[in-house]
Motif scaffolding. Structure first.
Motif, PDB file in Angstrom:
ATOM      1  N   ASP A  33       0.825  -1.206   0.000  1.00 14.10           N
ATOM      2  CA  ASP A  33       0.000   0.000   0.000  1.00 14.10           C
ATOM      3  C   ASP A  33       0.864   1.262   0.000  1.00 14.10           C
ATOM      4  N   GLN A  34       1.951   1.238   0.756  1.00 12.79           N
ATOM      5  CA  GLN A  34       2.868   2.383   0.781  1.00 12.79           C
ATOM      6  C   GLN A  34       3.463   2.621  -0.606  1.00 12.79           C
ATOM      7  N   GLU A  35       3.871   1.542  -1.264  1.00  9.49           N
ATOM      8  CA  GLU A  35       4.436   1.659  -2.617  1.00  9.49           C
ATOM      9  C   GLU A  35       3.393   2.207  -3.586  1.00  9.49           C
ATOM     10  N   ASN A  36       2.161   1.706  -3.478  1.00 11.27           N
ATOM     11  CA  ASN A  36       1.093   2.188  -4.356  1.00 11.27           C
ATOM     12  C   ASN A  36       0.795   3.659  -4.123  1.00 11.27           C
ATOM     13  N   CYS A  37       0.852   4.098  -2.873  1.00 12.84           N
ATOM     14  CA  CYS A  37       0.648   5.511  -2.569  1.00 12.84           C
ATOM     15  C   CYS A  37       1.745   6.357  -3.201  1.00 12.84           C
ATOM     16  N   GLU A  38       2.968   5.904  -3.111  1.00 16.51           N
ATOM     17  CA  GLU A  38       4.083   6.651  -3.704  1.00 16.51           C
ATOM     18  C   GLU A  38       3.954   6.695  -5.222  1.00 16.51           C
ATOM     19  N   ILE A  39       3.554   5.585  -5.821  1.00 17.06           N
ATOM     20  CA  ILE A  39       3.339   5.561  -7.272  1.00 17.06           C
ATOM     21  C   ILE A  39       2.251   6.560  -7.649  1.00 17.06           C
ATOM     22  N   GLY A  40       1.169   6.590  -6.889  1.00 22.95           N
ATOM     23  CA  GLY A  40       0.077   7.530  -7.142  1.00 22.95           C
ATOM     24  C   GLY A  40       0.522   8.973  -7.009  1.00 22.95           C
ATOM     25  N   ARG A  41       1.330   9.253  -5.978  1.00 24.91           N
ATOM     26  CA  ARG A  41       1.836  10.620  -5.808  1.00 24.91           C
ATOM     27  C   ARG A  41       2.721  11.016  -6.986  1.00 24.91           C
ATOM     28  N   GLU A  42       3.580  10.110  -7.414  1.00 24.62           N
ATOM     29  CA  GLU A  42       4.476  10.398  -8.534  1.00 24.62           C
ATOM     30  C   GLU A  42       3.683  10.641  -9.816  1.00 24.62           C
ATOM     31  N   GLU A  43       2.678   9.801 -10.059  1.00 23.05           N
ATOM     32  CA  GLU A  43       1.838   9.991 -11.249  1.00 23.05           C
ATOM     33  C   GLU A  43       1.119  11.335 -11.178  1.00 23.05           C
ATOM     34  N   GLY A  44       0.648  11.695  -9.999  1.00 23.76           N
ATOM     35  CA  GLY A  44      -0.028  12.979  -9.829  1.00 23.76           C
ATOM     36  C   GLY A  44       0.907  14.149 -10.089  1.00 23.76           C
ATOM     37  N   ARG A  45       2.142  14.038  -9.600  1.00 19.18           N
ATOM     38  CA  ARG A  45       3.125  15.103  -9.847  1.00 19.18           C
ATOM     39  C   ARG A  45       3.398  15.236 -11.340  1.00 19.18           C
ATOM     40  N   GLU A  46       3.569  14.085 -12.012  1.00 14.59           N
ATOM     41  CA  GLU A  46       3.847  14.110 -13.447  1.00 14.59           C
ATOM     42  C   GLU A  46       2.689  14.725 -14.226  1.00 14.59           C
ATOM     43  N   GLU A  47       1.466  14.353 -13.867  1.00 14.81           N
ATOM     44  CA  GLU A  47       0.295  14.917 -14.541  1.00 14.81           C
ATOM     45  C   GLU A  47       0.199  16.421 -14.291  1.00 14.81           C
ATOM     46  N   GLY A  48       0.464  16.833 -13.070  1.00 14.41           N
ATOM     47  CA  GLY A  48       0.419  18.256 -12.738  1.00 14.41           C
ATOM     48  C   GLY A  48       1.476  19.047 -13.498  1.00 14.41           C
ATOM     49  N   GLN A  49       2.668  18.480 -13.606  1.00 13.68           N
ATOM     50  CA  GLN A  49       3.735  19.156 -14.345  1.00 13.68           C
ATOM     51  C   GLN A  49       3.399  19.262 -15.825  1.00 13.68           C
ATOM     52  N   ALA A  50       2.845  18.191 -16.386  1.00 13.60           N
ATOM     53  CA  ALA A  50       2.478  18.206 -17.805  1.00 13.60           C
ATOM     54  C   ALA A  50       1.375  19.229 -18.053  1.00 13.60           C
ATOM     55  N   ARG A  51       0.434  19.287 -17.129  1.00 18.84           N
ATOM     56  CA  ARG A  51      -0.673  20.236 -17.259  1.00 18.84           C
ATOM     57  C   ARG A  51      -0.160  21.671 -17.205  1.00 18.84           C
ATOM     58  N   MET A  52       0.718  21.939 -16.260  1.00 14.47           N
ATOM     59  CA  MET A  52       1.282  23.278 -16.115  1.00 14.47           C
ATOM     60  C   MET A  52       2.129  23.643 -17.335  1.00 14.47           C
ATOM     61  N   ALA A  53       2.929  22.709 -17.816  1.00 15.28           N
ATOM     62  CA  ALA A  53       3.770  22.965 -18.987  1.00 15.28           C
ATOM     63  C   ALA A  53       2.912  23.303 -20.203  1.00 15.28           C
ATOM     64  N   LYS A  54       1.817  22.578 -20.370  1.00 15.35           N
ATOM     65  CA  LYS A  54       0.927  22.845 -21.496  1.00 15.35           C
ATOM     66  C   LYS A  54       0.333  24.243 -21.394  1.00 15.35           C
ATOM     67  N   LEU A  55      -0.081  24.628 -20.201  1.00 18.73           N
ATOM     68  CA  LEU A  55      -0.657  25.958 -20.010  1.00 18.73           C
ATOM     69  C   LEU A  55       0.383  27.046 -20.251  1.00 18.73           C
ATOM     70  N   VAL A  56       1.574  26.864 -19.720  1.00 22.21           N
ATOM     71  CA  VAL A  56       2.642  27.846 -19.930  1.00 22.21           C
ATOM     72  C   VAL A  56       2.943  27.988 -21.419  1.00 22.21           C
ATOM     73  N   SER A  57       3.008  26.869 -22.109  1.00 26.45           N
ATOM     74  CA  SER A  57       3.275  26.891 -23.549  1.00 26.45           C
ATOM     75  C   SER A  57       2.201  27.670 -24.303  1.00 26.45           C
ATOM     76  N   ILE A  58       0.947  27.408 -23.980  1.00 29.88           N
ATOM     77  CA  ILE A  58      -0.163  28.120 -24.632  1.00 29.88           C
ATOM     78  C   ILE A  58      -0.070  29.616 -24.367  1.00 29.88           C
TER      79      ILE A  58
END
Length: 87
Positions: A33-58
């Motif tokens: 469960d701890q590993e799955n939580c860390e994976i989820g946090r990492e995926e969330g960070r990556e999605e947030g960064q991609a979202r922000m990068a797309k907005l900055v680019s636009i």
């Protein structure tokens, strides 16, 4: 009556604590469960960064440099921009 029930519960809890197989299973599940939580946090960070990068680019492509800076400082404005640009 309540004392008997409390004693029975305490005995069962103690028995469960001493049950080595359950302890191993619990720790295995806990670590998974701890590993799955860390994976989820990492995926969330990556999605947030991609979202922000797309907005900055636009914003930069639209010549809106002040807005690009503002989204880094103003969470509400950033969310409004995500909505505006369907990100």
């Amino acid at each position: 009556m309540d004392d008997v029930l409390v004693q029975q519960i305490e005995q069962e809890v103690e028995r469960a604590r001493k049950h080595e197989e359950w302890e191993v299973e619990y720790m295995t599940l806990f670590l998974r469960d701890q590993e799955n939580c860390e994976i989820g946090r990492e995926e969330g960070r990556e999605e947030g960064q991609a979202r922000m990068a797309k907005l900055v680019s636009i914003l930069f492509q639209s010549g809106k440099t002040e807005e690009a800076l503002r989204i880094t400082q103003d969470e509400q404005f950033r969310e409004e921009c995500y909505q505006l640009y369907n990100i």
